[in-house]
Design a protein around this motif. Structure first.
Motif, PDB file in Angstrom:
ATOM      1  N   TYR A   1      -2.369   6.474   6.065  1.00 16.64           N
ATOM      2  CA  TYR A   1      -2.714   5.050   6.104  1.00 16.64           C
ATOM      3  C   TYR A   1      -3.746   4.791   7.193  1.00 16.64           C
ATOM      4  O   TYR A   1      -4.778   4.160   6.954  1.00 16.64           O
ATOM      5  CB  TYR A   1      -1.463   4.191   6.324  1.00 16.64           C
ATOM      6  CG  TYR A   1      -1.775   2.793   6.793  1.00 16.64           C
ATOM      7  CD1 TYR A   1      -2.305   1.850   5.920  1.00 16.64           C
ATOM      8  CD2 TYR A   1      -1.562   2.412   8.120  1.00 16.64           C
ATOM      9  CE1 TYR A   1      -2.607   0.569   6.348  1.00 16.64           C
ATOM     10  CE2 TYR A   1      -1.858   1.134   8.556  1.00 16.64           C
ATOM     11  CZ  TYR A   1      -2.385   0.220   7.669  1.00 16.64           C
ATOM     12  OH  TYR A   1      -2.701  -1.035   8.103  1.00 16.64           O
TER      13      TYR A   1
ATOM     14  N   VAL B   1      -9.129   0.987   2.747  1.00 16.48           N
ATOM     15  CA  VAL B   1      -8.026   0.079   2.429  1.00 16.48           C
ATOM     16  C   VAL B   1      -8.599  -1.327   2.380  1.00 16.48           C
ATOM     17  O   VAL B   1      -9.205  -1.788   3.344  1.00 16.48           O
ATOM     18  CB  VAL B   1      -6.900   0.163   3.481  1.00 16.48           C
ATOM     19  CG1 VAL B   1      -5.759  -0.775   3.107  1.00 16.48           C
ATOM     20  CG2 VAL B   1      -6.407   1.590   3.631  1.00 16.48           C
TER      21      VAL B   1
ATOM     22  N   GLY C   1       0.853  -1.182   0.000  1.00 19.90           N
ATOM     23  CA  GLY C   1       0.000   0.000   0.000  1.00 19.90           C
ATOM     24  C   GLY C   1       0.890   1.234   0.000  1.00 19.90           C
ATOM     25  O   GLY C   1       1.880   1.283   0.729  1.00 19.90           O
TER      26      GLY C   1
ATOM     27  N   ARG D   1      -0.959  -4.072   8.905  1.00 17.79           N
ATOM     28  CA  ARG D   1       0.374  -3.709   8.426  1.00 17.79           C
ATOM     29  C   ARG D   1       1.365  -4.760   8.911  1.00 17.79           C
ATOM     30  O   ARG D   1       1.347  -5.159  10.066  1.00 17.79           O
ATOM     31  CB  ARG D   1       0.733  -2.334   8.977  1.00 17.79           C
ATOM     32  CG  ARG D   1       1.926  -1.732   8.344  1.00 17.79           C
ATOM     33  CD  ARG D   1       2.048  -0.292   8.799  1.00 17.79           C
ATOM     34  NE  ARG D   1       3.452   0.030   8.928  1.00 17.79           N
ATOM     35  CZ  ARG D   1       3.922   1.113   9.478  1.00 17.79           C
ATOM     36  NH1 ARG D   1       3.115   1.998  10.000  1.00 17.79           N
ATOM     37  NH2 ARG D   1       5.206   1.330   9.533  1.00 17.79           N
TER      38      ARG D   1
ATOM     39  N   PHE E   1       1.090   5.280   0.610  1.00 16.55           N
ATOM     40  CA  PHE E   1       0.364   6.329   1.320  1.00 16.55           C
ATOM     41  C   PHE E   1       1.246   7.558   1.464  1.00 16.55           C
ATOM     42  O   PHE E   1       2.473   7.447   1.504  1.00 16.55           O
ATOM     43  CB  PHE E   1      -0.077   5.825   2.703  1.00 16.55           C
ATOM     44  CG  PHE E   1      -0.924   4.592   2.634  1.00 16.55           C
ATOM     45  CD1 PHE E   1      -2.295   4.689   2.479  1.00 16.55           C
ATOM     46  CD2 PHE E   1      -0.342   3.330   2.687  1.00 16.55           C
ATOM     47  CE1 PHE E   1      -3.082   3.547   2.385  1.00 16.55           C
ATOM     48  CE2 PHE E   1      -1.119   2.189   2.599  1.00 16.55           C
ATOM     49  CZ  PHE E   1      -2.489   2.293   2.451  1.00 16.55           C
TER      50      PHE E   1
END
Length: 148
Positions: free
Chosen positions: A24, A33, A16, A45, A18
């Protein structure tokens, strides 16, 4: 730009990108997300290490070695996503009319082209018995949107 290694509840791993860690967290809290493979919004994460670009050839496995041939789950997933993107970009989506349109193409009643859509197992078996080649490829949820 922050690049995070992420994973969903089904353990699909993806990156991802950001603007910041706060961006995030904000997007995660707002349900923005999600896993590009299954659409799961239970994203976490993963720990990550700094990226090191080493130019030393000693760090690279020999091309024919088992280490070079090994495919990690992440590499397989990335290959699957590339294939899904290629299929989406190079075929016409005929939806529920897949079996009908495949027959029309086979009998030259429609232009010869790649198509994708939905068919039951019975329809796929009937097409195969008629000499019409089909294969099943699970497309990621939300595959009409850009694929990571």
């Amino acid at each position: 730009m922050k690049v995070f290694n992420l994973s969903c509840a089904q353990d699909h791993r993806f990156e991802g990108w950001f603007a910041s860690a706060e961006a995030y967290e904000s997007q995660l809290e707002r349900g923005l997300v999600e896993c590009p493979v299954c659409g799961d919004q239970s994203v976490r994460r993963l720990p990550s290490a700094p990226r090191l670009n080493l130019s030393s050839s000693a760090a690279r496995p020999e091309p024919d070695s088992p280490a070079a041939a090994a495919l990690s789950p992440e590499k397989l997933q990335a290959m699957w996503l590339r294939m899904a993107r290629h299929i989406r970009e190079n075929t016409d989506d005929v939806g529920e009319r897949f079996a009908e349109e495949a027959r029309r193409i086979h009998h030259h009643d429609a232009p010869n082209r790649g198509i994708r859509g939905v068919a039951t197992r019975e329809e796929a078996a009937e097409l195969s018995e008629e000499g019409i080649e089909v294969f099943s490829f699970p497309m990621p949820k939300g595959s009409n949107e850009p694929l990571q």
